[in-house]
Design an enzyme around this catalytic site. Structure first.
Site, PDB file in Angstrom:
ATOM      1  N   GLY A   1       0.828  -1.210   0.000  1.00  0.00           N
ATOM      2  CA  GLY A   1       0.000   0.000   0.000  1.00  0.00           C
ATOM      3  C   GLY A   1       0.859   1.256   0.000  1.00  0.00           C
TER       4      GLY A   1
ATOM      5  N   GLN B   1     -15.523  -9.054   1.014  1.00  0.00           N
ATOM      6  CA  GLN B   1     -15.136  -7.955   0.110  1.00  0.00           C
ATOM      7  C   GLN B   1     -15.801  -8.138  -1.261  1.00  0.00           C
ATOM      8  OE1 GLN B   1     -10.856  -7.369   0.224  1.00  0.00           O
ATOM      9  NE2 GLN B   1     -10.929  -6.706   2.358  1.00  0.00           N
TER      10      GLN B   1
ATOM     11  N   ASP C   1       5.262 -11.602 -12.005  1.00  0.00           N
ATOM     12  CA  ASP C   1       5.975 -12.756 -12.566  1.00  0.00           C
ATOM     13  C   ASP C   1       6.406 -12.461 -14.008  1.00  0.00           C
ATOM     14  OD1 ASP C   1       5.193 -14.361 -10.194  1.00  0.00           O
ATOM     15  OD2 ASP C   1       3.208 -14.016 -11.021  1.00  0.00           O
TER      16      ASP C   1
ATOM     17  N   HIS D   1      -0.190 -17.862  -9.582  1.00  0.00           N
ATOM     18  CA  HIS D   1       0.898 -17.044  -9.023  1.00  0.00           C
ATOM     19  C   HIS D   1       1.485 -17.823  -7.843  1.00  0.00           C
ATOM     20  CE1 HIS D   1       3.340 -13.853  -7.472  1.00  0.00           C
ATOM     21  NE2 HIS D   1       2.722 -13.935  -6.315  1.00  0.00           N
TER      22      HIS D   1
HETATM   23  P1  NAD Z   1       1.452  -6.141   4.787  1.00  0.00           P
HETATM   24  O1  NAD Z   1       1.265  -7.106   5.902  1.00  0.00           O
HETATM   25  O2  NAD Z   1       2.553  -5.159   4.836  1.00  0.00           O
HETATM   26  O3  NAD Z   1       0.111  -5.333   4.590  1.00  0.00           O
HETATM   27  C1  NAD Z   1      -1.133  -5.958   4.571  1.00  0.00           C
HETATM   28  C2  NAD Z   1      -2.118  -4.930   5.087  1.00  0.00           C
HETATM   29  O4  NAD Z   1      -3.416  -5.487   4.898  1.00  0.00           O
HETATM   30  C3  NAD Z   1      -1.954  -4.643   6.583  1.00  0.00           C
HETATM   31  O5  NAD Z   1      -1.873  -3.232   6.787  1.00  0.00           O
HETATM   32  C4  NAD Z   1      -3.227  -5.220   7.199  1.00  0.00           C
HETATM   33  O6  NAD Z   1      -3.692  -4.458   8.309  1.00  0.00           O
HETATM   34  C5  NAD Z   1      -4.180  -5.111   6.017  1.00  0.00           C
HETATM   35  N1  NAD Z   1      -5.328  -6.019   6.080  1.00  0.00           N
HETATM   36  C6  NAD Z   1      -5.377  -7.277   6.572  1.00  0.00           C
HETATM   37  N2  NAD Z   1      -6.628  -7.752   6.477  1.00  0.00           N
HETATM   38  C7  NAD Z   1      -7.372  -6.782   5.891  1.00  0.00           C
HETATM   39  C8  NAD Z   1      -8.742  -6.677   5.536  1.00  0.00           C
HETATM   40  N3  NAD Z   1      -9.599  -7.682   5.782  1.00  0.00           N
HETATM   41  N4  NAD Z   1      -9.168  -5.543   4.970  1.00  0.00           N
HETATM   42  C9  NAD Z   1      -8.317  -4.518   4.741  1.00  0.00           C
HETATM   43  N5  NAD Z   1      -7.016  -4.549   5.068  1.00  0.00           N
HETATM   44  C10 NAD Z   1      -6.548  -5.683   5.636  1.00  0.00           C
HETATM   45  O7  NAD Z   1       1.512  -7.017   3.442  1.00  0.00           O
HETATM   46  P2  NAD Z   1       2.039  -6.573   2.012  1.00  0.00           P
HETATM   47  O8  NAD Z   1       3.488  -6.813   1.946  1.00  0.00           O
HETATM   48  O9  NAD Z   1       1.489  -5.250   1.677  1.00  0.00           O
HETATM   49  O10 NAD Z   1       1.381  -7.722   1.088  1.00  0.00           O
HETATM   50  C11 NAD Z   1      -0.001  -7.797   0.895  1.00  0.00           C
HETATM   51  C12 NAD Z   1      -0.360  -9.061   0.139  1.00  0.00           C
HETATM   52  O11 NAD Z   1       0.159  -9.058  -1.174  1.00  0.00           O
HETATM   53  C13 NAD Z   1       0.174 -10.351   0.766  1.00  0.00           C
HETATM   54  O12 NAD Z   1      -0.843 -11.332   0.676  1.00  0.00           O
HETATM   55  C14 NAD Z   1       1.318 -10.747  -0.134  1.00  0.00           C
HETATM   56  O13 NAD Z   1       1.590 -12.121  -0.081  1.00  0.00           O
HETATM   57  C15 NAD Z   1       0.751 -10.332  -1.456  1.00  0.00           C
HETATM   58  N6  NAD Z   1       1.695 -10.205  -2.567  1.00  0.00           N
HETATM   59  C16 NAD Z   1       1.274 -10.595  -3.801  1.00  0.00           C
HETATM   60  C17 NAD Z   1       2.109 -10.483  -4.890  1.00  0.00           C
HETATM   61  C18 NAD Z   1       1.654 -10.902  -6.276  1.00  0.00           C
HETATM   62  O14 NAD Z   1       2.485 -10.878  -7.189  1.00  0.00           O
HETATM   63  N7  NAD Z   1       0.415 -11.293  -6.520  1.00  0.00           N
HETATM   64  C19 NAD Z   1       3.388  -9.979  -4.714  1.00  0.00           C
HETATM   65  C20 NAD Z   1       3.797  -9.559  -3.449  1.00  0.00           C
HETATM   66  C21 NAD Z   1       2.936  -9.686  -2.377  1.00  0.00           C
HETATM   67  C1  LMR Z   2       5.845 -12.545  -4.564  1.00  0.00           C
HETATM   68  O1  LMR Z   2       5.700 -13.130  -5.641  1.00  0.00           O
HETATM   69  O2  LMR Z   2       6.771 -11.746  -4.354  1.00  0.00           O
HETATM   70  C2  LMR Z   2       4.874 -12.805  -3.447  1.00  0.00           C
HETATM   71  O3  LMR Z   2       3.672 -13.308  -3.957  1.00  0.00           O
HETATM   72  C3  LMR Z   2       5.498 -13.723  -2.454  1.00  0.00           C
HETATM   73  C4  LMR Z   2       4.563 -14.011  -1.325  1.00  0.00           C
HETATM   74  O4  LMR Z   2       4.267 -15.186  -1.116  1.00  0.00           O
HETATM   75  O5  LMR Z   2       4.116 -13.047  -0.653  1.00  0.00           O
END
Ligand code: NAD
Ligand code: LMR
Length: 329
Positions: free
Chosen positions: A18, A113, A160, A188
């Site tokens: 975020g 959601q 990716d 993913h």
């Molecule tokens: P983070 O823990 O820093 O932030 C997550 C935020 O979500 C926190 O502030 C938490 O309070 C909030 N949250 C939790 N439940 C919630 C809800 N029900 N409603 C609203 N907010 C909520 O995590 P991050 O590093 O920002 O990562 C977020 C997600 O993205 C993780 O699931 C991570 O694995 C994923 N991610 C995906 C990819 C991709 O390529 N698809 C890549 C990187 C990370």
């Molecule tokens: C990533 O691809 O960097 C993330 O999805 C890894 C993870 O599991 O949070």
């Protein structure tokens, strides 16, 4: 002419993705340099104060395109009138945790959601799920939103895709801007399949340019597929700036289109193309135009690719069965 602001809802706004994402949306990089935006930030109650701090910083940037910020812990308010919804908030994977472990922890977040999007979002809503396990979380949200066309729910595999571009550029010494038609297939996750057989590097077939099947199988594919885990290992936290960058790319391309002759990778509901079971949210090669996307059809899938696509799709089917069993879809 004064344009009506586009409502962009971001969940998990106080998290690390975020923080890397919001400033780029507010500066115009998500939708375009002439598109005003209103941000709607959704957090859990414990995250609200930090989200307020981020909103103060956004104010302090005096972004000309930013027309307002609302912060809430109520999904119905957050998705009210949403044109673009970025579902980032989730429980990030930490060291030693497998993606399957996340299904139950995160499934419960995406059903309410999805319902809130169904009941309150704008008719043209576009949804990108980033929070992991992204494909199956997108499926859960989509299943809870029967009044929204299924194709509006997408999952992020653009990170990716970008990782694969970068690895190919490093191997061949050709800039990423000259690499086209790469595809990420499937989930993913570590089973994803980055496919170079239709890709072009400086106008030549990528597989022929590389001409090293062992490198593709033993280095390129695992490096891309396990990059997320490697970053967690190195940083002690999952990728954030690169994930935010990919989210910007995903939505920007969806809204503004792919370049002529190129395509991108998006996790989208399968229509059965390429033998991927209908309804699974799986990554495909897609072209985008006028805010819609289409799967690139007619690609030959060789034996090497077929085995890998099938393995990733099988994992998606297992995840779908698991969330069905939990009553989440
Ligand atoms: P983070 O823990 O820093 O932030 C997550 C935020 O979500 C926190 O502030 C938490 O309070 C909030 N949250 C939790 N439940 C919630 C809800 N029900 N409603 C609203 N907010 C909520 O995590 P991050 O590093 O920002 O990562 C977020 C997600 O993205 C993780 O699931 C991570 O694995 C994923 N991610 C995906 C990819 C991709 O390529 N698809 C890549 C990187 C990370
Ligand atoms: C990533 O691809 O960097 C993330 O999805 C890894 C993870 O599991 O949070």
């Amino acid at each position: 002419m004064t344009r009506t602001p586009v409502n962009v809802t971001v969940t998990g706004a106080a998290g690390q993705i975020g923080y890397a994402l919001l400033f780029r949306i507010a500066s115009g990089q998500l939708l375009g340099a002439d598109v005003p935006v209103r941000l709607r930030l959704l957090e859990i109650p414990q995250g609200l104060k930090a989200a307020e701090g981020t909103a103060m910083e956004l104010d302090d940037c005096a972004f000309p395109l930013l027309r307002g910020i609302d912060i809430t812990d109520d999904p119905n308010t957050a998705f009210d009138g949403a044109n673009v919804a970025l579902l980032v908030g989730a429980r990030p994977r930490t060291k030693g945790m497998e993606r399957g472990d996340l299904l139950e922890a995160n499934g419960g977040i995406f059903k309410p959601q999805g319902k809130a999007i169904n009941d309150h979002a704008a008719d043209d809503v576009k949804v990108l799920v980033v929070g992991n396990p992204a494909n199956t979380n997108a499926l859960i949200a989509q299943a809870a939103a029967p009044d929204v066309p299924a194709e509006r729910f997408t999952a992020m595999t653009r990170l990716d895709h970008n990782r694969a571009l970068s690895q190919l550029a490093a191997r061949t010494g050709v800039p990423v801007s000259e690499i086209r038609r790469l595809t990420i297939w499937g989930n993913h996750s570590a089973t994803q399949y980055p496919d170079v057989f239709h890709a072009e590097i400086a106008g030549k077939n990528a597989a022929e340019v590389i001409d090293d099947q062992a490198w593709l199988a033993d280095t390129f594919i695992p490096t891309v597929a396990k990059r997320g885990a490697a970053i967690i290992e190195a940083r002690g936290a999952s990728s954030a700036a690169s994930a935010a960058n990919a989210a910007i790319d995903h939505v920007h391309t969806w809204v503004n289109g792919t370049a002529e002759g190129d395509w991108t990778s998006m996790g989208i509901p399968s229509d059965g193309s390429y033998g991927v079971a209908e309804g699974l949210i799986s990554s495909f090669p897609v072209t985008c135009k006028d805010g819609t996307y289409e799967i690139v059809q007619g690609l030959d899938v060789n034996e090497f690719s077929r085995t890998r696509i099938d393995a990733s799709v099988k994992e998606l089917e297992e995840e779908r069965e698991a969330v069905r069993g939990l009553g989440l879809i």
